[in-house]
Design a protein around this motif. Structure first.
Motif, short mmCIF file in Angstrom:
data_model
loop_
_atom_site.label_atom_id
_atom_site.label_comp_id
_atom_site.label_asym_id
_atom_site.label_seq_id
_atom_site.Cartn_x
_atom_site.Cartn_y
_atom_site.Cartn_z
N VAL A 77 -17.15 -106.84 0.86
CA VAL A 77 -18.41 -106.12 0.62
C VAL A 77 -18.68 -106.12 -0.88
CG1 VAL A 77 -19.61 -103.91 0.81
CG2 VAL A 77 -18.07 -104.65 2.63
N PRO A 78 -19.79 -106.70 -1.34
CA PRO A 78 -20.07 -106.76 -2.78
C PRO A 78 -20.27 -105.37 -3.38
CG PRO A 78 -21.94 -107.58 -1.51
CD PRO A 78 -20.82 -107.40 -0.55
N TYR A 79 -20.04 -105.29 -4.69
CA TYR A 79 -20.09 -104.00 -5.39
C TYR A 79 -21.44 -103.31 -5.21
CZ TYR A 79 -20.74 -100.73 -9.24
OH TYR A 79 -21.05 -99.63 -9.97
N GLU A 80 -22.55 -104.07 -5.40
CA GLU A 80 -23.86 -103.42 -5.35
C GLU A 80 -24.15 -102.86 -3.96
OE1 GLU A 80 -26.68 -106.34 -6.58
OE2 GLU A 80 -26.83 -107.27 -4.62
N THR A 81 -23.61 -103.50 -2.92
CA THR A 81 -23.80 -102.97 -1.56
C THR A 81 -22.98 -101.70 -1.36
OG1 THR A 81 -24.19 -105.19 -0.72
CG2 THR A 81 -23.62 -103.51 0.89
N ALA A 82 -21.72 -101.74 -1.84
CA ALA A 82 -20.88 -100.55 -1.73
C ALA A 82 -21.50 -99.37 -2.47
CB ALA A 82 -19.49 -100.86 -2.29
N GLN A 83 -22.03 -99.65 -3.66
CA GLN A 83 -22.65 -98.59 -4.46
C GLN A 83 -23.93 -98.08 -3.82
OE1 GLN A 83 -21.14 -97.51 -7.19
NE2 GLN A 83 -22.68 -96.03 -7.86
N LYS A 84 -24.74 -99.01 -3.32
CA LYS A 84 -26.03 -98.64 -2.73
C LYS A 84 -25.86 -97.72 -1.52
CE LYS A 84 -29.99 -100.77 -0.36
NZ LYS A 84 -30.59 -102.06 0.08
N TYR A 85 -24.91 -98.07 -0.63
CA TYR A 85 -24.74 -97.31 0.60
C TYR A 85 -23.59 -96.30 0.54
CZ TYR A 85 -27.81 -100.79 2.77
OH TYR A 85 -28.87 -101.59 3.11
N GLN A 86 -22.87 -96.26 -0.58
CA GLN A 86 -21.71 -95.38 -0.73
C GLN A 86 -20.71 -95.63 0.41
OE1 GLN A 86 -22.77 -91.29 -1.45
NE2 GLN A 86 -24.04 -91.80 -3.22
N ALA A 140 -13.48 -101.95 -10.37
CA ALA A 140 -13.50 -101.93 -11.83
C ALA A 140 -13.11 -103.26 -12.45
CB ALA A 140 -12.55 -100.83 -12.35
N ALA A 141 -12.07 -103.92 -11.92
CA ALA A 141 -11.59 -105.17 -12.53
C ALA A 141 -12.68 -106.23 -12.54
CB ALA A 141 -10.36 -105.67 -11.79
N GLY A 142 -13.35 -106.39 -11.39
CA GLY A 142 -14.39 -107.41 -11.31
C GLY A 142 -15.58 -107.10 -12.20
N ARG A 143 -15.88 -105.77 -12.35
CA ARG A 143 -17.06 -105.41 -13.14
C ARG A 143 -16.79 -105.46 -14.63
NH1 ARG A 143 -17.70 -99.97 -11.92
NH2 ARG A 143 -19.65 -99.96 -13.06
N ASN A 144 -15.51 -105.33 -15.02
CA ASN A 144 -15.20 -105.31 -16.44
C ASN A 144 -15.09 -106.69 -17.05
OD1 ASN A 144 -15.21 -102.58 -16.89
ND2 ASN A 144 -13.07 -102.30 -16.30
N ASN A 145 -15.04 -107.73 -16.19
CA ASN A 145 -14.86 -109.07 -16.72
C ASN A 145 -15.98 -109.42 -17.70
OD1 ASN A 145 -12.55 -109.54 -15.30
ND2 ASN A 145 -13.55 -110.61 -13.61
N GLY A 146 -15.61 -109.79 -18.88
CA GLY A 146 -16.61 -110.33 -19.81
C GLY A 146 -17.02 -109.37 -20.90
N ASN A 147 -16.98 -108.03 -20.69
CA ASN A 147 -17.41 -107.17 -21.77
C ASN A 147 -16.56 -105.93 -21.97
OD1 ASN A 147 -18.14 -105.62 -19.62
ND2 ASN A 147 -20.35 -105.89 -19.88
N GLY A 148 -15.67 -105.63 -21.02
CA GLY A 148 -14.71 -104.56 -21.20
C GLY A 148 -15.28 -103.17 -21.23
N ASN A 149 -16.56 -102.96 -20.90
CA ASN A 149 -17.12 -101.62 -20.97
C ASN A 149 -17.41 -101.02 -19.60
OD1 ASN A 149 -19.32 -102.99 -20.16
ND2 ASN A 149 -20.55 -102.64 -21.98
N GLY A 150 -16.97 -101.70 -18.56
CA GLY A 150 -17.17 -101.14 -17.22
C GLY A 150 -18.55 -101.34 -16.67
N SER A 151 -19.44 -102.04 -17.36
CA SER A 151 -20.80 -102.24 -16.85
C SER A 151 -21.15 -103.71 -16.89
CB SER A 151 -21.81 -101.44 -17.67
OG SER A 151 -21.75 -101.84 -19.03
N GLY A 152 -20.20 -104.54 -16.47
CA GLY A 152 -20.34 -105.98 -16.52
C GLY A 152 -21.42 -106.47 -15.58
N PRO A 153 -21.62 -107.79 -15.47
CA PRO A 153 -22.69 -108.34 -14.65
C PRO A 153 -22.53 -107.94 -13.20
CG PRO A 153 -21.12 -110.04 -15.30
CD PRO A 153 -20.77 -108.83 -16.08
N GLN A 154 -23.61 -107.47 -12.59
CA GLN A 154 -23.58 -107.08 -11.19
C GLN A 154 -23.56 -108.32 -10.30
OE1 GLN A 154 -23.46 -103.82 -10.20
NE2 GLN A 154 -23.16 -103.53 -12.38
#
Length: 585
Positions: A77-86, A140-154
């Motif tokens: 389940v992709p992150y944005e789907t998990a976040q959208k539907y909780q 968190a690991a997948g979202r932090n890739n590339g910028n380290g601030n926890g708000s990486g590319p969706q």
């Protein structure tokens, strides 16, 4: 769920009506869910809401801290789907995916995840704060890739294509980046985007998912603010996918490349064909897609018609003919000359009936020639011609050429004008069997349609052997069929005789996994077969109206479309609603 949750809590005396109003006001001011407002105000605990929802809806409750979820399950389940539907995927067992949800009543979320992953979804309840915390932790690991601030590319919306392909292992998908303004992009750029791996995978998802669901058509429809994908399954359109609008032109370009169409031409309709090979249970299969591209206000709409040779029903005894109607039809197509017409609206199965007819007649000693627009299926031993009106190869031109090719049987895809009708009738009168289609509402009105085209009544009476009108209705799913109670008066009103109205037991599909919870699986034909015998010919010659022809045909034993449908209701093949939708009394 907000109002329902509040009402339940008040009814259970966990909060007061005043506290509910205060929480609703806080929710309105800050946003979010009612449960969060109640918890933040200290009126209830997270665990109380979870236990209440579990008890109310019969869904197990869990404590997420007790679980250690495998990374391969999280990826389903992709992150944005998990976040959208909780929601949070917990475990996978066979074809079932268990997910933790803050709101177990969210059917839309479960349906979306079922389509994305290809798994059946089983929900369990967890507190909203626990689900959100777990989503942050596991993704968190997948979202932090590339910028380290926890708000990486969706993750891209193409993630759902990855998940759908879990059940279709021939392709996969990944993220995609597409330029926003494609109006100024060159043809080379469009072609390059159409060849990018993510777009290729997404289009493959659409094609393979349509095959697996038994769809007959795929509609890719651009609108001002969304791009919609729908499948036609058993004659009814269903929404299945809403890709990001920025993927509109790449998807269209990919389909055009596959169909060998001009990707630079966006102002005119185009038609093409796609043939793909795929593996099903280890067996290699081929399927064709007929592609139609039409410019609309917000982009090009594409419709792909699935042409599955394996699903072409060539056994006429299985199409749905009543026994007496099938006997009449077989007798007509076995005559050495004359015309047999099959009528009905688009998508009523006329092509299938004609192909079944010529398949039955196809022998080494018979020369069969067809003119079709388009040629839907390739039939061994049959000479098939694709009509191309743009270069002058019309039905009439093909018919003239056929008469110089020593044919026994001629199939004309459709009689559209006087010229085609006239040549077809002349062929029928000079020793050839001619099969064709017309768009009319019933069998008797076909006679008047031909006369209105300009054909003389005596030519119609002399050439036409039989007219078959048909419709398709959905079959009741046998796995979940159950009896339904219908008043005797209602049955009598729709056409059942007194005895049948007392004894018939209609059924309806309850909805199950086998039929996708629609209650229907597959389709069956309703047939109205009018034999043009001597008495009907007399009526034609004296200029009888369609109503008079209908009365005479019924006197001569014609089973009407409504009667054909009622017989299938009596045999528990379809429902009363389906018959009423497709026929008139």
């Amino acid at each position: 769920m907000a109002v329902r949750l509040g009402e339940i809590l008040v009814r259970e005396k966990r909060i007061t009506p005043e506290q509910l109003q205060e929480a609703l006001s806080a929710q309105k001011a800050r946003g979010g869910k009612l449960g969060s407002s109640l918890v933040s105000l200290g009126f209830v605990a997270d665990e109380e809401i979870t236990a209440l929802l579990s008890r109310q809806y019969g869904v197990p409750s869990i404590t997420l801290e007790d679980f250690d979820i495998d990374a391969s399950v999280i990826k389903l389940v992709p992150y944005e789907t998990a976040q959208k539907y909780q929601v949070l995927p917990l475990s996978r067992s066979g074809a079932t995916l268990t997910i933790a949800m803050a709101d177990p009543t969210n059917v839309l979320a479960m349906d979306d995840i079922k389509f994305m992953t290809g798994y059946n979804v089983e929900p369990v309840v967890a507190s909203e704060s626990a689900v959100l915390e777990a989503i942050k932790r596991y993704y968190a690991a997948g979202r932090n890739n590339g910028n380290g601030n926890g708000s990486g590319p969706q993750p891209s919306a193409l993630d759902f294509a990855n998940q759908a392909m879990q059940a279709l292992p021939t392709v996969d998908a990944s993220d995609v980046e597409v330029l926003e303004d494609l109006e100024e992009i060159s043809v080379e750029a469009l072609a390059r985007q159409g060849e990018e791996a993510p777009v290729i995978r997404l289009v493959n998802v659409m094609l393979m998912s349509a095959i697996s669901r038994g769809a007959s058509d795929i509609h890719i429809e651009p609108y001002e603010k969304e791009l919609r994908v729908r499948y036609r399954i058993d004659g009814v359109l269903y929404n299945v996918m809403v890709p990001p609008l920025k993927l509109r032109d790449p998807i269209v370009s990919r389909v055009k490349i596959m169909a060998k169409l001009d990707i630079a031409e966006k102002r005119l309709p185009q038609d093409g064909r796609i043939k793909i090979r795929y593996h099903d249970d280890g067996e290699s299969k081929e399927i064709d897609f007929r592609v139609s591209c039409l410019p609309t206000l917000f982009g090009e709409k594409i419709v792909l018609r699935l042409l599955d040779r394996d699903k072409l029903m060539l056994d006429m005894t299985k199409l749905g003919f009543e026994a007496e109607s099938l006997d009449r039809f077989n007798a007509a197509i076995e005559r050495p000359w004359g015309m047999v017409l099959v009528t009905g609206p688009t998508g009523s199965g006329k092509t299938n009936t004609l192909y079944s007819s010529i398949s039955k007649l196809n022998t080494p000693g018979t020369n069969i020639m067809t003119a079709e627009d388009p040629v839907e299926f390739n039939l061994a031993g049959v000479n098939q011609v694709q009509i191309r009106e743009g270069i002058g190869l019309t039905f009439a031109a093909a018919l003239r050429a056929f008469l110089r090719q020593d044919p026994n049987i001629i199939l004309v895809g459709e009689i559209r004008d006087f010229e085609t009708a006239e040549i077809g009738i002349k062929a029928a009168l000079t020793g050839h069997l001619v099969l064709s289609t017309l768009h009319t509402n019933d069998a008797p009105s076909t006679i008047n349609r031909m006369i209105n085209m300009g054909i003389e009544p005596f030519l119609v009476a002399s050439s036409v052997n039989l007219i078959c009108a048909q419709r398709l209705v959905r079959r009741v799913c046998r796995a979940c069929a159950e009896p339904v109670s219908v008043p005797v008066q209602t049955l009598a009103t729709i056409g059942f005789g007194p005895e049948d109205a007392e004894s018939v037991q209609p059924v309806k599909g309850r909805g199950c996994e086998a039929c996708g919870y629609t209650g229907f699986k597959g389709r069956v034909g309703l047939y109205e077969v009018m034999d043009v015998d001597d008495e009907v010919k007399e009526q034609i010659l004296i200029g009888a109206s369609g109503l008079d022809l209908r009365r005479k045909a019924i006197e001569r034993g014609m089973v009407t479309l409504r009667a054909s449908g009622l017989r299938k209701v009596k045999d528990q093949v379809t429902t009363i609603e389906e018959v009423l939708r497709e026929t008139v009394s």
